[in-house]
Design a protein around this motif. Sequence first.
Motif, PDB file in Angstrom:
ATOM      1  N   LEU A  47       1.140  -0.907   0.065  1.00 19.19           N
ATOM      2  CA  LEU A  47       0.417   0.348  -0.114  1.00 19.19           C
ATOM      3  C   LEU A  47       0.769   1.417   0.081  1.00 19.19           C
ATOM      4  O   LEU A  47       0.585   2.205  -0.946  1.00 19.19           O
ATOM      5  CB  LEU A  47      -1.130   0.023   1.679  1.00 19.19           C
ATOM      6  N   THR A  48       2.053   1.066   0.848  1.00 17.68           N
ATOM      7  CA  THR A  48       3.196   2.610   0.661  1.00 17.68           C
ATOM      8  C   THR A  48       3.332   2.639  -0.779  1.00 17.68           C
ATOM      9  O   THR A  48       3.080   4.001  -1.285  1.00 17.68           O
ATOM     10  CB  THR A  48       4.092   2.109   1.610  1.00 17.68           C
ATOM     11  N   GLU A  49       3.881   1.780  -1.235  1.00 16.85           N
ATOM     12  CA  GLU A  49       4.482   1.853  -2.276  1.00 16.85           C
ATOM     13  C   GLU A  49       3.602   2.508  -3.126  1.00 16.85           C
ATOM     14  O   GLU A  49       3.798   3.063  -4.046  1.00 16.85           O
ATOM     15  CB  GLU A  49       4.621   0.822  -3.273  1.00 16.85           C
ATOM     16  N   VAL A  71      -6.587  -3.648   9.306  1.00 20.90           N
ATOM     17  CA  VAL A  71      -6.815  -2.483   8.956  1.00 20.90           C
ATOM     18  C   VAL A  71      -6.274  -1.363  10.068  1.00 20.90           C
ATOM     19  O   VAL A  71      -6.897  -0.739   9.747  1.00 20.90           O
ATOM     20  CB  VAL A  71      -9.026  -3.141   9.102  1.00 20.90           C
ATOM     21  N   ARG A  72      -6.627  -2.334  11.239  1.00 20.38           N
ATOM     22  CA  ARG A  72      -6.641  -1.276  11.709  1.00 20.38           C
ATOM     23  C   ARG A  72      -5.372  -0.208  12.297  1.00 20.38           C
ATOM     24  O   ARG A  72      -4.763   0.751  13.114  1.00 20.38           O
ATOM     25  CB  ARG A  72      -7.313  -1.454  13.803  1.00 20.38           C
ATOM     26  N   VAL A  73      -4.255  -1.000  12.166  1.00 24.79           N
ATOM     27  CA  VAL A  73      -2.857  -0.851  12.318  1.00 24.79           C
ATOM     28  C   VAL A  73      -1.888  -0.705  11.148  1.00 24.79           C
ATOM     29  O   VAL A  73      -1.291   0.027  10.378  1.00 24.79           O
ATOM     30  CB  VAL A  73      -1.756  -2.052  12.771  1.00 24.79           C
ATOM     31  N   ASP A  74      -2.236  -1.306  10.386  1.00 19.13           N
ATOM     32  CA  ASP A  74      -1.234  -2.350   9.002  1.00 19.13           C
ATOM     33  C   ASP A  74      -1.851  -0.793   7.944  1.00 19.13           C
ATOM     34  O   ASP A  74      -0.997  -0.235   7.320  1.00 19.13           O
ATOM     35  CB  ASP A  74      -1.823  -3.492   8.812  1.00 19.13           C
ATOM     36  N   VAL A  75      -2.494  -0.805   7.450  1.00 18.03           N
ATOM     37  CA  VAL A  75      -3.616   0.246   7.090  1.00 18.03           C
ATOM     38  C   VAL A  75      -2.778   1.662   6.939  1.00 18.03           C
ATOM     39  O   VAL A  75      -2.424   2.486   6.293  1.00 18.03           O
ATOM     40  CB  VAL A  75      -4.345  -0.107   6.373  1.00 18.03           C
ATOM     41  N   PRO A  76      -3.014   2.030   7.795  1.00 19.13           N
ATOM     42  CA  PRO A  76      -2.843   3.663   8.659  1.00 19.13           C
ATOM     43  C   PRO A  76      -1.627   3.678   8.475  1.00 19.13           C
ATOM     44  O   PRO A  76      -0.915   4.959   8.590  1.00 19.13           O
ATOM     45  CB  PRO A  76      -3.258   3.480   9.904  1.00 19.13           C
ATOM     46  N   GLN A  77      -0.510   2.695   9.219  1.00 24.22           N
ATOM     47  CA  GLN A  77       0.999   3.017   9.168  1.00 24.22           C
ATOM     48  C   GLN A  77       1.130   3.093   7.600  1.00 24.22           C
ATOM     49  O   GLN A  77       2.426   3.628   7.586  1.00 24.22           O
ATOM     50  CB  GLN A  77       1.791   1.476  10.077  1.00 24.22           C
ATOM     51  N   GLN A  78       0.927   2.133   7.194  1.00 21.70           N
ATOM     52  CA  GLN A  78       1.930   2.154   5.646  1.00 21.70           C
ATOM     53  C   GLN A  78       0.806   3.922   5.120  1.00 21.70           C
ATOM     54  O   GLN A  78       1.983   4.342   3.869  1.00 21.70           O
ATOM     55  CB  GLN A  78       1.003   0.854   4.802  1.00 21.70           C
ATOM     56  N   ILE A  79      -0.131   3.764   4.731  1.00 26.87           N
ATOM     57  CA  ILE A  79      -0.516   5.217   4.632  1.00 26.87           C
ATOM     58  C   ILE A  79       0.674   6.657   5.105  1.00 26.87           C
ATOM     59  O   ILE A  79       1.009   7.029   4.046  1.00 26.87           O
ATOM     60  CB  ILE A  79      -1.770   6.090   4.803  1.00 26.87           C
ATOM     61  N   LEU A  80       0.829   6.621   6.655  1.00 25.65           N
ATOM     62  CA  LEU A  80       2.042   7.442   7.179  1.00 25.65           C
ATOM     63  C   LEU A  80       2.672   7.152   6.503  1.00 25.65           C
ATOM     64  O   LEU A  80       3.977   8.419   5.612  1.00 25.65           O
ATOM     65  CB  LEU A  80       1.743   7.006   8.214  1.00 25.65           C
ATOM     66  N   LEU A  81       3.343   6.492   6.153  1.00 23.67           N
ATOM     67  CA  LEU A  81       4.431   5.853   5.849  1.00 23.67           C
ATOM     68  C   LEU A  81       4.972   5.888   4.539  1.00 23.67           C
ATOM     69  O   LEU A  81       6.037   6.822   3.846  1.00 23.67           O
ATOM     70  CB  LEU A  81       5.094   4.269   5.575  1.00 23.67           C
ATOM     71  N   VAL A  89      -9.744   6.560   3.945  1.00 23.94           N
ATOM     72  CA  VAL A  89     -10.033   5.065   4.455  1.00 23.94           C
ATOM     73  C   VAL A  89     -11.346   4.774   4.684  1.00 23.94           C
ATOM     74  O   VAL A  89     -11.809   5.591   5.492  1.00 23.94           O
ATOM     75  CB  VAL A  89      -8.563   4.826   5.849  1.00 23.94           C
ATOM     76  N   THR A  90     -11.720   4.018   3.617  1.00 24.97           N
ATOM     77  CA  THR A  90     -13.275   3.437   3.939  1.00 24.97           C
ATOM     78  C   THR A  90     -13.535   2.429   5.310  1.00 24.97           C
ATOM     79  O   THR A  90     -12.305   2.081   4.809  1.00 24.97           O
ATOM     80  CB  THR A  90     -13.670   3.283   2.739  1.00 24.97           C
ATOM     81  N   PRO A  91     -14.473   2.190   5.193  1.00 25.33           N
ATOM     82  CA  PRO A  91     -14.724   1.169   6.414  1.00 25.33           C
ATOM     83  C   PRO A  91     -13.981  -0.437   5.639  1.00 25.33           C
ATOM     84  O   PRO A  91     -13.891  -0.454   4.157  1.00 25.33           O
ATOM     85  CB  PRO A  91     -16.682   0.848   6.855  1.00 25.33           C
ATOM     86  N   ALA A  92     -14.158  -1.194   6.092  1.00 26.94           N
ATOM     87  CA  ALA A  92     -13.688  -2.765   5.948  1.00 26.94           C
ATOM     88  C   ALA A  92     -14.817  -3.195   4.250  1.00 26.94           C
ATOM     89  O   ALA A  92     -15.749  -2.951   5.430  1.00 26.94           O
ATOM     90  CB  ALA A  92     -13.237  -3.361   6.383  1.00 26.94           C
TER      91      ALA A  92
END
Length: 229
Positions: A47-49, A71-81, A89-92
Amino acid sequence: MTLVLAAHGTRDPAGAVAVEQIAAAVRLRLPGVDVEVAYVDVRSPSLTEVLRSVVGPAVVVPAFLAAGYHVRVDVPQQILLSGCPSVTVTPALGPDDLVLDAVYDRLVAAGWGYGTPVVLAAAGSSDTRAVADVHRAARRLSVLTRSAVQVGFITSARPSVPEAVASCRGRVAIASWLLAPGLFHQRLADMGADLVSEPIGAHPRVVELVVRRALAAGIVDRSIMLVGQ
């Protein structure tokens, strides 16, 4: 604006094909929208790439069936990176009713008939909120099947799928609560049920849900006529 479908990822090529099929169907429904596929784990591009290559705002739709760790951790972290300055970000996808409609269709296509006990087989999670999402999905599926639906987990939570299957009497069907083919779905064949439905995949109801998520996030003007409607 770019729509990014963010999936878990699997080493099984068929799993990637299923995600790409969903994205291709969404592109047909949203002409003019750039629809990309990204993966949170196992597979690339991450997602970061993908977000680093995006020009302008992006909408990320997590292609997950429960709002667990990814959804709660990886997605936000990769967006931040990624450093992408404007991301919604929409709901799952799960446990939306549209996804349950798709699961029911897959179950019927596998040969299930009224009166046969059903076990909803999910990947499993240590996140209690994700586990609760699966139980909500089972309650919805029980309405569609007009009978109680047991929950079974492939890993990380109880009861296990074999335990859930063993708790049922007579012929038993497993409804796959998995989006795409992969190792977890392959395991279901050896968990004691008489039939196993296919993964949800690019079912029209799933495609419809992704489109709805994108529209709610403002991916396009709602007044534009969408192809296929």
